[in-house]
Design a protein around this motif. Structure first.
Motif, PDB file in Angstrom:
ATOM      1  N   LEU A  34       0.815  -1.231   0.038  1.00  0.00           N
ATOM      2  CA  LEU A  34       0.136   0.108   0.033  1.00  0.00           C
ATOM      3  C   LEU A  34       0.809   1.105  -0.112  1.00  0.00           C
ATOM      4  O   LEU A  34       0.691   2.170  -0.746  1.00  0.00           O
ATOM      5  CB  LEU A  34      -0.949  -0.083   1.202  1.00  0.00           C
ATOM      6  N   ALA A  35       1.869   1.108   0.950  1.00  0.00           N
ATOM      7  CA  ALA A  35       2.812   2.505   0.626  1.00  0.00           C
ATOM      8  C   ALA A  35       3.542   2.693  -0.699  1.00  0.00           C
ATOM      9  O   ALA A  35       3.699   3.852  -1.025  1.00  0.00           O
ATOM     10  CB  ALA A  35       3.988   2.049   1.872  1.00  0.00           C
ATOM     11  N   ASP A  36       3.638   1.292  -1.318  1.00  0.00           N
ATOM     12  CA  ASP A  36       4.332   1.743  -2.788  1.00  0.00           C
ATOM     13  C   ASP A  36       3.257   2.053  -3.754  1.00  0.00           C
ATOM     14  O   ASP A  36       3.564   3.078  -4.604  1.00  0.00           O
ATOM     15  CB  ASP A  36       4.792   0.384  -3.036  1.00  0.00           C
ATOM     16  N   LYS A  40       3.703   5.750  -5.821  1.00  0.00           N
ATOM     17  CA  LYS A  40       3.682   5.595  -7.209  1.00  0.00           C
ATOM     18  C   LYS A  40       2.521   6.827  -7.658  1.00  0.00           C
ATOM     19  O   LYS A  40       2.657   7.545  -8.613  1.00  0.00           O
ATOM     20  CB  LYS A  40       3.214   4.331  -7.650  1.00  0.00           C
ATOM     21  N   ARG A  41       1.591   6.928  -6.774  1.00  0.00           N
ATOM     22  CA  ARG A  41       0.301   7.908  -6.974  1.00  0.00           C
ATOM     23  C   ARG A  41       0.911   9.414  -6.802  1.00  0.00           C
ATOM     24  O   ARG A  41       0.757  10.175  -7.726  1.00  0.00           O
ATOM     25  CB  ARG A  41      -0.772   7.794  -6.099  1.00  0.00           C
ATOM     26  N   LYS A  42       1.790   9.692  -5.771  1.00  0.00           N
ATOM     27  CA  LYS A  42       2.547  10.964  -5.628  1.00  0.00           C
ATOM     28  C   LYS A  42       3.287  11.183  -6.983  1.00  0.00           C
ATOM     29  O   LYS A  42       3.171  12.323  -7.333  1.00  0.00           O
ATOM     30  CB  LYS A  42       3.109  10.832  -4.251  1.00  0.00           C
ATOM     31  N   GLU A  43       4.202  10.393  -7.351  1.00  0.00           N
ATOM     32  CA  GLU A  43       4.849  10.656  -8.464  1.00  0.00           C
ATOM     33  C   GLU A  43       4.019  10.952  -9.838  1.00  0.00           C
ATOM     34  O   GLU A  43       4.264  12.084 -10.345  1.00  0.00           O
ATOM     35  CB  GLU A  43       5.958   9.229  -8.876  1.00  0.00           C
ATOM     36  N   GLN A  44       3.023  10.234  -9.861  1.00  0.00           N
ATOM     37  CA  GLN A  44       2.207  10.568 -11.110  1.00  0.00           C
ATOM     38  C   GLN A  44       1.431  11.896 -10.821  1.00  0.00           C
ATOM     39  O   GLN A  44       1.590  12.774 -11.914  1.00  0.00           O
ATOM     40  CB  GLN A  44       1.075   9.488 -11.139  1.00  0.00           C
ATOM     41  N   LEU A  45       1.236  12.237  -9.803  1.00  0.00           N
ATOM     42  CA  LEU A  45       0.623  13.670  -9.521  1.00  0.00           C
ATOM     43  C   LEU A  45       1.577  14.734  -9.736  1.00  0.00           C
ATOM     44  O   LEU A  45       1.135  15.834 -10.300  1.00  0.00           O
ATOM     45  CB  LEU A  45      -0.306  13.618  -8.001  1.00  0.00           C
TER      46      LEU A  45
END
Length: 89
Positions: A34-36, A40-45
């Motif tokens: 879940l942390a991963d 990844k979501r943060k990188e995409q944003l």
């Protein structure tokens, strides 16, 4: 294990509300999975979106740079061949 996109999105929403540790425990996920996903979501944003014109400009820049590096590489290969012949004498 593969999870659907919808499951991941819901898990991320829940983790935003109650935290990663609780969400992972409730959904039977490993904390680091879940942390991963969150990372990844943060990188995409944070990734900048380029327009088509910007992408084309960037491609042209990279093609020019690539051509220049190829020319430099060819010069270095020629110089190496020249010095290698000179050493054999």
């Amino acid at each position: 294990m593969n999870y659907s996109k919808e499951f991941k999105e819901e898990a991320l929403k829940l983790s935003d509300e109650i935290g990663v540790k609780k969400t992972a425990a409730q959904l039977g996920l490993k904390y680091y999975t879940l942390a991963d996903w969150r990372s990844k979501r943060k990188e995409q944003l944070n990734a900048p979106g380029l327009t088509d014109a910007e992408q084309q400009r960037r491609i042209r820049e990279l093609e020019r740079e690539n051509a220049e590096l190829r020319r430099a590489n060819d010069i270095l290969k020629d110089a190496l061949g020249f010095f290698a012949k000179d050493r054999k004498k």
